[in-house]
Design a protein around this motif. Structure first.
Motif, PDB file in Angstrom:
ATOM      1  N   THR A 327       1.016  -1.226   0.257  1.00 53.03           N
ATOM      2  CA  THR A 327      -0.058   0.071   0.084  1.00 53.03           C
ATOM      3  C   THR A 327       0.962   1.209  -0.079  1.00 53.03           C
ATOM      4  OG1 THR A 327      -0.102   0.104   2.400  1.00 53.03           O
ATOM      5  CG2 THR A 327      -1.703  -1.108   1.468  1.00 53.03           C
ATOM      6  N   ALA A 328       0.423   2.430  -0.489  1.00 51.81           N
ATOM      7  CA  ALA A 328       1.114   3.512  -0.400  1.00 51.81           C
ATOM      8  C   ALA A 328       0.059   4.670  -0.811  1.00 51.81           C
ATOM      9  CB  ALA A 328       2.107   3.560  -1.395  1.00 51.81           C
ATOM     10  N   THR A 329       0.047   5.839  -0.392  1.00 49.82           N
ATOM     11  CA  THR A 329      -0.868   6.933  -0.711  1.00 49.82           C
ATOM     12  C   THR A 329      -0.271   7.945  -1.673  1.00 49.82           C
ATOM     13  OG1 THR A 329      -1.691   6.809   1.633  1.00 49.82           O
ATOM     14  CG2 THR A 329      -2.157   8.944   0.407  1.00 49.82           C
ATOM     15  N   VAL A 330      -0.997   8.283  -2.750  1.00 47.76           N
ATOM     16  CA  VAL A 330      -0.646   9.416  -3.711  1.00 47.76           C
ATOM     17  C   VAL A 330      -1.467  10.551  -3.574  1.00 47.76           C
ATOM     18  CG1 VAL A 330      -0.152   9.420  -6.216  1.00 47.76           C
ATOM     19  CG2 VAL A 330       0.060   7.396  -5.323  1.00 47.76           C
ATOM     20  N   THR A 331      -1.020  11.652  -3.461  1.00 42.54           N
ATOM     21  CA  THR A 331      -1.800  12.842  -3.414  1.00 42.54           C
ATOM     22  C   THR A 331      -1.389  13.510  -4.762  1.00 42.54           C
ATOM     23  OG1 THR A 331      -1.843  12.868  -1.346  1.00 42.54           O
ATOM     24  CG2 THR A 331      -2.612  15.036  -1.979  1.00 42.54           C
ATOM     25  N   TYR A 332      -2.353  14.036  -5.501  1.00 45.80           N
ATOM     26  CA  TYR A 332      -2.165  14.793  -6.828  1.00 45.80           C
ATOM     27  C   TYR A 332      -3.216  15.837  -7.064  1.00 45.80           C
ATOM     28  CZ  TYR A 332      -5.389  11.281  -8.593  1.00 45.80           C
ATOM     29  OH  TYR A 332      -6.820  10.519  -8.780  1.00 45.80           O
ATOM     30  N   ASP A 333      -2.764  16.881  -7.822  1.00 47.45           N
ATOM     31  CA  ASP A 333      -3.608  17.819  -8.311  1.00 47.45           C
ATOM     32  C   ASP A 333      -3.067  18.510  -9.670  1.00 47.45           C
ATOM     33  OD1 ASP A 333      -1.912  20.698  -7.986  1.00 47.45           O
ATOM     34  OD2 ASP A 333      -1.546  19.671  -6.054  1.00 47.45           O
ATOM     35  N   MET A 334      -3.934  19.306 -10.334  1.00 49.58           N
ATOM     36  CA  MET A 334      -3.552  19.922 -11.356  1.00 49.58           C
ATOM     37  C   MET A 334      -3.538  21.151 -11.243  1.00 49.58           C
ATOM     38  SD  MET A 334      -3.136  17.570 -13.711  1.00 49.58           S
ATOM     39  CE  MET A 334      -3.569  15.915 -14.208  1.00 49.58           C
ATOM     40  N   ASN A 335      -2.610  22.053 -11.644  1.00 51.59           N
ATOM     41  CA  ASN A 335      -2.280  23.651 -11.689  1.00 51.59           C
ATOM     42  C   ASN A 335      -2.465  24.031 -10.226  1.00 51.59           C
ATOM     43  OD1 ASN A 335      -1.797  23.278 -14.548  1.00 51.59           O
ATOM     44  ND2 ASN A 335      -3.924  23.578 -14.927  1.00 51.59           N
ATOM     45  N   GLY A 336      -2.192  23.051  -9.120  1.00 49.36           N
ATOM     46  CA  GLY A 336      -2.315  23.776  -8.097  1.00 49.36           C
ATOM     47  C   GLY A 336      -3.889  23.653  -7.419  1.00 49.36           C
ATOM     48  N   GLY A 337      -4.786  22.952  -8.027  1.00 47.35           N
ATOM     49  CA  GLY A 337      -6.163  23.097  -7.778  1.00 47.35           C
ATOM     50  C   GLY A 337      -6.575  21.968  -6.842  1.00 47.35           C
ATOM     51  N   THR A 338      -7.743  21.508  -6.592  1.00 48.32           N
ATOM     52  CA  THR A 338      -8.184  20.800  -5.532  1.00 48.32           C
ATOM     53  C   THR A 338      -7.471  19.410  -5.659  1.00 48.32           C
ATOM     54  OG1 THR A 338     -10.271  21.679  -5.401  1.00 48.32           O
ATOM     55  CG2 THR A 338     -10.132  19.550  -4.581  1.00 48.32           C
ATOM     56  N   SER A 339      -6.879  18.935  -4.490  1.00 47.27           N
ATOM     57  CA  SER A 339      -5.911  17.659  -4.427  1.00 47.27           C
ATOM     58  C   SER A 339      -7.264  16.290  -4.405  1.00 47.27           C
ATOM     59  CB  SER A 339      -5.088  17.592  -3.433  1.00 47.27           C
ATOM     60  OG  SER A 339      -4.200  18.568  -3.291  1.00 47.27           O
ATOM     61  N   GLN A 340      -6.735  15.251  -5.276  1.00 50.95           N
ATOM     62  CA  GLN A 340      -7.345  14.010  -4.830  1.00 50.95           C
ATOM     63  C   GLN A 340      -6.080  13.026  -4.323  1.00 50.95           C
ATOM     64  OE1 GLN A 340     -10.129  14.143  -8.989  1.00 50.95           O
ATOM     65  NE2 GLN A 340      -9.080  12.413  -8.640  1.00 50.95           N
ATOM     66  N   VAL A 341      -6.908  12.025  -3.644  1.00 53.86           N
ATOM     67  CA  VAL A 341      -5.911  10.982  -2.951  1.00 53.86           C
ATOM     68  C   VAL A 341      -6.365   9.747  -3.648  1.00 53.86           C
ATOM     69  CG1 VAL A 341      -5.384   9.688  -1.098  1.00 53.86           C
ATOM     70  CG2 VAL A 341      -5.762  12.475  -0.787  1.00 53.86           C
ATOM     71  N   TYR A 342      -5.123   8.995  -4.257  1.00 52.50           N
ATOM     72  CA  TYR A 342      -5.236   7.796  -4.637  1.00 52.50           C
ATOM     73  C   TYR A 342      -4.442   6.742  -3.672  1.00 52.50           C
ATOM     74  CZ  TYR A 342      -4.759   3.815  -7.824  1.00 52.50           C
ATOM     75  OH  TYR A 342      -4.789   2.263  -8.437  1.00 52.50           O
ATOM     76  N   THR A 343      -5.203   5.633  -3.452  1.00 54.42           N
ATOM     77  CA  THR A 343      -4.583   4.660  -2.627  1.00 54.42           C
ATOM     78  C   THR A 343      -4.226   3.465  -3.281  1.00 54.42           C
ATOM     79  OG1 THR A 343      -5.697   5.330  -0.507  1.00 54.42           O
ATOM     80  CG2 THR A 343      -4.785   3.216  -0.362  1.00 54.42           C
ATOM     81  N   PHE A 344      -2.685   3.329  -3.211  1.00 52.99           N
ATOM     82  CA  PHE A 344      -2.323   2.024  -4.023  1.00 52.99           C
ATOM     83  C   PHE A 344      -2.480   0.864  -3.228  1.00 52.99           C
ATOM     84  CE2 PHE A 344       1.228  -1.051  -4.351  1.00 52.99           C
ATOM     85  CZ  PHE A 344       0.915  -1.508  -5.761  1.00 52.99           C
ATOM     86  N   ASN A 345      -3.133  -0.064  -3.699  1.00 51.13           N
ATOM     87  CA  ASN A 345      -3.115  -1.281  -2.613  1.00 51.13           C
ATOM     88  C   ASN A 345      -3.222  -2.570  -3.582  1.00 51.13           C
ATOM     89  OD1 ASN A 345      -4.232  -3.293  -0.996  1.00 51.13           O
ATOM     90  ND2 ASN A 345      -5.826  -1.601   0.127  1.00 51.13           N
ATOM     91  N   ASP A 346      -2.252  -3.284  -3.413  1.00 54.08           N
ATOM     92  CA  ASP A 346      -2.067  -4.544  -4.130  1.00 54.08           C
ATOM     93  C   ASP A 346      -1.362  -5.638  -3.253  1.00 54.08           C
ATOM     94  OD1 ASP A 346      -1.943  -6.673  -6.088  1.00 54.08           O
ATOM     95  OD2 ASP A 346      -1.442  -5.036  -7.718  1.00 54.08           O
TER      96      ASP A 346
END
Length: 465
Positions: A327-346
């Motif tokens: 597992t790992a947590t990925v936080t990402y956004d476009m152009n400094g906008g609202t962030s999204q969180v994706y959880t890698f889980n395998d």
């Protein structure tokens, strides 16, 4: 640097010494393993059929198929800015076999239907890989391999044991370094139906597997001079691996070690059997660490700057810790906008130490600019804090915004013998009608069959203009 040591024991005279030497190779009769040497190239549009067939043979027969994917010949010559997967040894190999086209392969170097080479797409037919796997082998092989991720020193020990006499008194051991997860270009005449599982992003990023990177032995192997029933030995090799080959990164975590024994010198004689292993990796820190490597955003076009669009980006991570990452947590956004969180889980298929993994994130929506940036941060491998500094990055990307046209749009339409059956219109983003022309009577009517189009005296379109 290469060092070779060899121990040869006679079973009849020195049986206790085998146990004392802690020989790992089996002394029981085992079935033969298949060894596929496949010649390919990044500009060979039919080659993905061979890649898929060979991978199917591997998947269908776990631990029984050894594959060398050799990039050579004219189709392997890179264009400007493309990676070069060729090697000097691969080029010599190519010239030694009767290759009439690409892809091409051998199967344990035996002659099948009058030829030593054949199209690898036929690998799984009954007279190919299945026939080889059903035979008993004259020799068994065991590989022990270790690679240090810091010093890049690779150590390989190959043990062999003959359960019956080989046809020839001298055999040759080849030890090859292969590499998986090599991302790069590949021609594909099928528009992604030949080998869809290999594409990370069609048609730009293809995942090449079992790529031949070189021999630890000589070009045609090191000799084994005693090949009778009960003969056994250990042949050892040490090599410091380069960081790249022809500018292509050599990621130690992605390498395989293949060893196979041939019954003849150079291209002559059948390959008796082979084995392939992933080296045991050492040199990692004891804690869990994940490293952000890169990201990619698909290329899109948009008519209006500021329009809301949705994209599915992907990223590549590397495990630089001592434990598999599930597992790992990925936080990402476009152009400094609202962030999204994706959880890698395998849990079923973790990222093993030293390995990289590319995967899609969830779709993200944003207001498109001509120049954009995706910001990425990776954290919490296996649910614990990440101590590495290499866990964030930016991905600049462009959105092709249509240039202003000063409110003019030029439309060219060539009609046929039935101009009265033609209607054309332009609408804005909100489906408001901006302009239309032609026979309004056929608007939305796509199933008139043999019926005549409704008359429209205002239709200015003429036939064949």
């Amino acid at each position: 640097m290469k060092t070779i040591s060899k121990i040869v024991l006679s079973l009849a005279l020195l049986l206790p010494m085998i146990a004392a030497a802690q020989i790992n190779v089996s002394t029981s009769v085992q079935q033969r393993n298949a060894v596929l040497e496949e010649w390919t190239g990044i500009h060979c549009g039919y080659c993905p059929t061979g890649h898929a067939a060979v991978q199917t043979a591997i998947d269908n027969n776990p631990g029984r198929v050894v594959a060398l994917n050799i990039h050579s010949g004219g189709y392997a010559v890179p264009g400007a800015g493309e990676p070069d997967y060729r090697t000097p040894e691969g080029t010599i190999h190519d010239a030694a076999f009767p290759i009439s086209g690409y892809p091409s392969s051998t199967l344990n170097r035996r002659t099948i239907s009058g030829s030593q080479t054949y199209h690898p797409a036929n690998s799984n037919s009954p007279d190919k890989v299945p026939a080889v796997l059903a035979e008993n082998s004259e020799v068994n092989i065991y590989i022990d391999a270790t690679a240090d991720m810091i010093t890049r020193v690779l150590t390989v020990n190959v043990e062999y044991y003959y359960t019956s006499n080989a046809p020839n008194s001298t055999n040759y051991l080849n030890v090859a370094i292969l590499q998986n997860n090599v991302l790069g270009p590949q021609s594909d005449y099928s528009n992604n139906t030949y080998n869809p599982d290999a594409w990370v992003t069609f048609p730009t990023v293809y995942r090449h597997g079992h790529v031949f990177r070189g021999f630890m032995t000589g070009q045609w192997g090191d000799p084994i001079n005693t090949t009778t029933n009960g003969s056994t030995g250990i042949m050892s090799y040490t090599q410091t691996l380069p960081t790249d080959i022809n500018g292509v990164t050599l990621n130690i975590a992605d390498i395989e070690i293949a060893a196979y024994i041939g019954d003849g010198f150079e291209a002559a004689g059948n390959v008796l059997s082979g084995e392939v292993v992933n080296p045991y990796l050492t040199g990692f820190p004891t804690n869990d660490e994940v490293i952000y490597i890169s990201g990619e955003v698909p290329i899109v076009s948009e008519c209006n700057a500021g329009a809301n669009i949705t994209l599915t980006p992907n990223i590549t991570l590397k495990n630089w810790g001592s434990n598999p990452i599930t597992t790992a947590t990925v936080t990402y956004d476009m152009n400094g906008g609202t962030s999204q969180v994706y959880t890698f889980n395998d849990v079923a298929n973790p990222i093993n130490p030293g390995q990289t993994r590319t995967f899609d994130l969830d779709p993200i929506s944003f207001s498109a600019l001509s120049s954009n940036t995706m910001n990425v941060t990776v954290s919490d491998p296996n649910g614990v804090p990440d101590v590495t500094a290499d866990n964030s990055g930016t991905v600049p990307f462009a959105v092709n915004i249509a240039a202003p046209t000063n409110n003019f749009v030029i439309i060219e339409l060539t009609t046929d013998d039935a101009a009265d059956e033609t209607y054309i219109e332009i609408r804005d983003l909100n489906s408001n009608l901006i302009w239309s022309e032609g026979n309004e009577g056929v608007q939305g009517n796509f199933g008139t069959g043999n019926s005549n189009a409704p008359t429209d005296p205002t239709n200015p379109l003429a036939n064949n203009t």
